[in-house]
Design a protein around this motif. Structure first.
Motif, PDB file in Angstrom:
ATOM      1  N   GLY A  99       0.800  -1.224   0.000  1.00  0.00           N
ATOM      2  CA  GLY A  99       0.000   0.000   0.000  1.00  0.00           C
ATOM      3  C   GLY A  99       0.833   1.274   0.000  1.00  0.00           C
ATOM      4  N   ARG A 100       2.094   1.169  -0.451  1.00  0.00           N
ATOM      5  CA  ARG A 100       2.932   2.370  -0.517  1.00  0.00           C
ATOM      6  C   ARG A 100       2.494   3.271  -1.660  1.00  0.00           C
ATOM      7  NH1 ARG A 100       7.043   2.902   3.297  1.00  0.00           N
ATOM      8  NH2 ARG A 100       7.591   0.854   4.076  1.00  0.00           N
ATOM      9  N   VAL A 101       1.860   2.665  -2.640  1.00  0.00           N
ATOM     10  CA  VAL A 101       1.290   3.406  -3.768  1.00  0.00           C
ATOM     11  C   VAL A 101      -0.139   2.911  -3.939  1.00  0.00           C
ATOM     12  CG1 VAL A 101       3.484   3.791  -4.987  1.00  0.00           C
ATOM     13  CG2 VAL A 101       2.212   1.684  -5.384  1.00  0.00           C
ATOM     14  N   TRP A 102      -0.916   3.576  -4.777  1.00  0.00           N
ATOM     15  CA  TRP A 102      -2.330   3.167  -4.931  1.00  0.00           C
ATOM     16  C   TRP A 102      -2.494   1.899  -5.729  1.00  0.00           C
ATOM     17  CZ3 TRP A 102      -3.023   8.637  -7.140  1.00  0.00           C
ATOM     18  CH2 TRP A 102      -2.947   9.560  -6.094  1.00  0.00           C
ATOM     19  N   GLY A 103      -1.516   1.620  -6.555  1.00  0.00           N
ATOM     20  CA  GLY A 103      -1.633   0.440  -7.411  1.00  0.00           C
ATOM     21  C   GLY A 103      -0.533   0.486  -8.458  1.00  0.00           C
ATOM     22  N   TRP A 104      -0.562  -0.485  -9.354  1.00  0.00           N
ATOM     23  CA  TRP A 104       0.448  -0.546 -10.413  1.00  0.00           C
ATOM     24  C   TRP A 104       0.425   0.720 -11.251  1.00  0.00           C
ATOM     25  CZ3 TRP A 104       4.191  -4.104 -10.909  1.00  0.00           C
ATOM     26  CH2 TRP A 104       4.041  -5.327 -10.267  1.00  0.00           C
ATOM     27  N   ASP A 105      -0.752   1.331 -11.361  1.00  0.00           N
ATOM     28  CA  ASP A 105      -0.841   2.506 -12.231  1.00  0.00           C
ATOM     29  C   ASP A 105      -0.802   3.806 -11.438  1.00  0.00           C
ATOM     30  OD1 ASP A 105      -3.329   2.455 -11.052  1.00  0.00           O
ATOM     31  OD2 ASP A 105      -4.428   2.865 -12.907  1.00  0.00           O
ATOM     32  N   ASP A 106      -0.277   3.744 -10.245  1.00  0.00           N
ATOM     33  CA  ASP A 106      -0.058   4.985  -9.504  1.00  0.00           C
ATOM     34  C   ASP A 106       0.869   5.865 -10.354  1.00  0.00           C
ATOM     35  OD1 ASP A 106       1.418   6.832  -7.693  1.00  0.00           O
ATOM     36  OD2 ASP A 106       0.212   5.852  -6.154  1.00  0.00           O
ATOM     37  N   PRO A 107       0.516   7.148 -10.502  1.00  0.00           N
ATOM     38  CA  PRO A 107       1.327   8.008 -11.380  1.00  0.00           C
ATOM     39  C   PRO A 107       2.781   8.173 -10.929  1.00  0.00           C
ATOM     40  CG  PRO A 107      -0.810   9.001 -10.948  1.00  0.00           C
ATOM     41  CD  PRO A 107      -0.709   7.814 -10.033  1.00  0.00           C
ATOM     42  N   ARG A 108       3.105   7.719  -9.731  1.00  0.00           N
ATOM     43  CA  ARG A 108       4.513   7.795  -9.307  1.00  0.00           C
ATOM     44  C   ARG A 108       5.298   6.565  -9.712  1.00  0.00           C
ATOM     45  NH1 ARG A 108       2.822   8.806  -3.230  1.00  0.00           N
ATOM     46  NH2 ARG A 108       1.164   7.462  -4.053  1.00  0.00           N
ATOM     47  N   MET A 109       4.613   5.539 -10.180  1.00  0.00           N
ATOM     48  CA  MET A 109       5.285   4.281 -10.516  1.00  0.00           C
ATOM     49  C   MET A 109       5.991   4.382 -11.870  1.00  0.00           C
ATOM     50  SD  MET A 109       4.779   1.711  -8.288  1.00  0.00           S
ATOM     51  CE  MET A 109       4.167   0.104  -8.854  1.00  0.00           C
ATOM     52  N   PRO A 110       7.120   3.672 -12.013  1.00  0.00           N
ATOM     53  CA  PRO A 110       7.804   3.668 -13.319  1.00  0.00           C
ATOM     54  C   PRO A 110       7.186   2.681 -14.292  1.00  0.00           C
ATOM     55  CG  PRO A 110       9.063   2.352 -11.775  1.00  0.00           C
ATOM     56  CD  PRO A 110       7.878   2.898 -10.995  1.00  0.00           C
ATOM     57  N   THR A 111       5.979   2.208 -13.963  1.00  0.00           N
ATOM     58  CA  THR A 111       5.287   1.292 -14.868  1.00  0.00           C
ATOM     59  C   THR A 111       4.749   2.067 -16.072  1.00  0.00           C
ATOM     60  OG1 THR A 111       3.338   1.673 -13.512  1.00  0.00           O
ATOM     61  CG2 THR A 111       4.545  -0.364 -13.110  1.00  0.00           C
TER      62      THR A 111
END
Ligand code: ATP
Ligand code: MG
Length: 563
Positions: free
Chosen positions: A283-295
């Motif tokens: 839960g450090r980010v909202w999900g794989w598509d959290d805008p902070r993720m490098p995904t």
């Protein structure tokens, strides 16, 4: 078909190999590459490098690139990941045509070929468990020990392997191993495991199989079946190449060339799927598509355009040495592209109300605004102006120092596309906070120029209070505070460097009405503030904008400083 690249001067080393092979006719001029993700997570920017390399080469040399799921590990793989990978590669703009493949579709062929190796005396069923195998492998300076099961007869191996397949043995109790050399200097050649027993349901083959092939065994066969010419992978597979070659030689089947290149590393981010999954699960980010993720999906949601990602991939070099690319370069490519493609609009993140006292009450007029100075075909739009407007709180100072050129008491500034205004009064609440400004405007400056030639030192963006729409803006910083979060101290892991300020939410932003019907994921430049993208969660009239990037180009600064 003529290839673009054959006429170009400078090729990276992978393209050079492909070009040379085309010249020499090594593969009868064919070029077939593949992008082989394991569907155990979402794709990230590192994968984009591999995608652009593989699909790029195919496109440039008149070849084909397959999208192949390397789905040989049922415990970690899911249909959700397959779907997301398909969506992401498409979004990046690549097309595999009919060439969508799944490693699992070849399970039977892999099994048959394993039988073939057993018959050749080159594979055996081993009863050692994982730990025992690990221990018997030896060390870099010490030879491994032969398994006590190494010399089973072909008949016994065939019988046991068939019974492994039938599900007679529990997980981990037996493996099929290649019979190579337990004293080989390359660890990967010390009788590697080809099959393991896993009673797990597979997302495509369900319960048909309870033995699953290991990567090294599976990958070469997949490449061979698909008649790949250049099997491009990252450097950590360099010392797997002898095994890749050994398997294909032992099977005496079509044999592609494996070529390794350095993976992409990027500052202020982690790239391994395992780590990204941990961020999601914890839960450090909202999900794989959290805008902070490098995904890829995170970047899409953040407002990256596919072209920006592809431009970045073109810019970073393809070579044999591991290095880390500055995040600022990615953002530079992003800005360059968004500067060309995104329409300009006006938005106020932190509003301060301004009453234009000499402007008629109730009047609304419409002024022409340019949608994109970089793209005349984008045309113009009309923006409303009235007696009450909002400006950015930061654009006003009551006691302005010399170098502050924006609005201050008694000072005149330009409102973009509108009028010159002069601040005449500052209204405060009982606590002394500024709640409102009073200004006058000069009707002769309509459109933003004074007929008498008088100049002002700054131009502010603004929105009309009456028509403004409310919005939330999400402002992001790096997800990590450290350039290399993978470099950890004792007892630490990468999560120790998560940036507690990576997200700031601004409520109460005011946006010009033009964006009322903006589509989710549409990209905009908010004048003077940065690039923003309408979040995919925006609905029912609630607008949420993700800041994609600021306008300041750190990379250009670094370059100009000659660093
Ligand atoms: P991760 O390390 O993130 O778990 P992976 O290599 O296990 O990635 P795969 O799904 O096997 O993920 O990767 C598919 C392809 O993408 C492989 O050919 C792999 O070499 C390539 N790839 C993965 N990460 C990078 C990267 N950082 N830079 C370039 N290519 C990469
Ligand atoms: Mg992998």
């Amino acid at each position: 078909m003529a290839s673009v690249n054959e006429n170009q001067q400078k090729l990276d080393f992978v393209r050079q190999i492909v070009a040379d092979d085309r010249k020499s006719g090594k593969w009868d001029g064919r070029v077939v590459t593949r992008f082989p993700p394991e569907p155990n997570g979402y794709l990230h920017i590192g994968h984009a490098k591999s995608i652009c390399l593989n699909f790029g080469i195919a496109a440039e040399f008149g070849g084909k690139c397959h999208l192949r799921f390397d789905d040989t590990n049922p415990e970690k793989e899911e249909q959700e990941y397959v779907d997301s990978i398909i969506e992401d590669v498409k979004w990046l703009g690549w097309d595999w045509g009919k060439n969508l493949f799944f490693g699992s579709d070849y399970f039977q062929q892999m099994f048959d070929r394993a039988i073939n190796l057993i018959k050749k005396g080159k594979a055996y069923v081993c009863d050692l468990n994982a730990e025992q195998i690990r221990q018997s492998r030896g060390t870099p300076t010490q030879n491994g020990k032969d398994s006590p099961y190494r010399n089973r007869s072909v008949e016994e191996n065939l019988d046991l392997f068939e019974r492994m397949r039938k599900g007679e043995f529990p997980d981990g109790s037996k493996t099929l191993r290649a019979k190579i050399d337990m004293a080989h200097p390359n660890f990967n050649m010390r009788d590697p495991v080809m099959y393991r027993i896993v009673h797990a349901s597979h997302h495509r083959t369900a319960d048909k199989w309870c033995i699953y092939p290991m990567y090294d065994w599976a990958h070469g066969i997949e490449d061979s079946i698909e008649k790949i010419t250049h099997s491009i992978c990252t450097l950590e597979f360099e010392n797997h190449r002898p095994l890749y070659d050994w398997f294909l030689d032992a099977l005496e089947i079509y044999h592609p060339q494996q070529i390794e290149f350095a993976r992409l590393n990027l500052t202020y981010t982690v790239m391994s799927k395992r780590k990204l999954l941990k961020l999601v699960q914890d839960g450090r980010v909202w999900g794989w598509d959290d805008p902070r993720m490098p995904t890829i999906c995170g970047m899409r949601r953040r407002g990256y355009s596919p072209q920006a990602v592809r431009n970045f991939c073109d810019k970073i070099s393809v070579n044999k040495f591991n290095s880390t690319v500055d995040f600022a370069l990615l953002q530079h490519c992003l800005r360059e592209e968004l500067n060309k493609s995104s329409p300009r609009v006006m938005a106020i993140l932190n509003p301060l109300k301004v009453i234009v006292e000499n402007y008629p009450e109730g009047k609304v007029e419409y002024l022409d605004a340019i949608n994109n100075p970089e793209d005349p075909s984008a045309g113009t739009r009309q923006i409303p102006f009235s007696r009450e407007i909002y400006i950015e709180r930061d654009d006003f100072m009551e006691e302005a120092p010399k170098k502050f050129y924006r609005l201050a008491p008694g000072r005149e500034v330009r409102l973009r596309y509108a009028y010159f205004i002069t601040c005449t009064n500052v209204i405060k609440d009982s606590a002394g906070n500024i709640t409102e400004l009073r200004c006058t405007y000069d009707p002769a400056t309509r459109g933003g120029d004074a007929p008498d030639g008088r100049k002002v030192k700054s131009t502010l963006h603004w929105v009309c209070a009456k028509n403004a729409i409310d919005a939330e803006a999400r402002i992001y910083e790096h997800l990590f505070t450290k350039e290399n979060p993978d470099e950890t101290g004792e007892g630490q892991d990468f999560t120790a460097f998560i940036n507690p300020n990576s997200l700031k939410v601004l409520n109460g932003c005011k946006i010009e009405p033009y964006l009322k019907d903006a589509k989710p994921l549409s990209r905009w430049q908010f004048e003077r503030l940065g690039y923003f993208c309408l979040d995919s969660d925006s609905k029912d009239g609630k607008l949420i904008f993700n800041r994609t990037a600021t306008l300041r180009d750190e990379w250009a600064k670094i370059k100009n400083a000659g660093i």
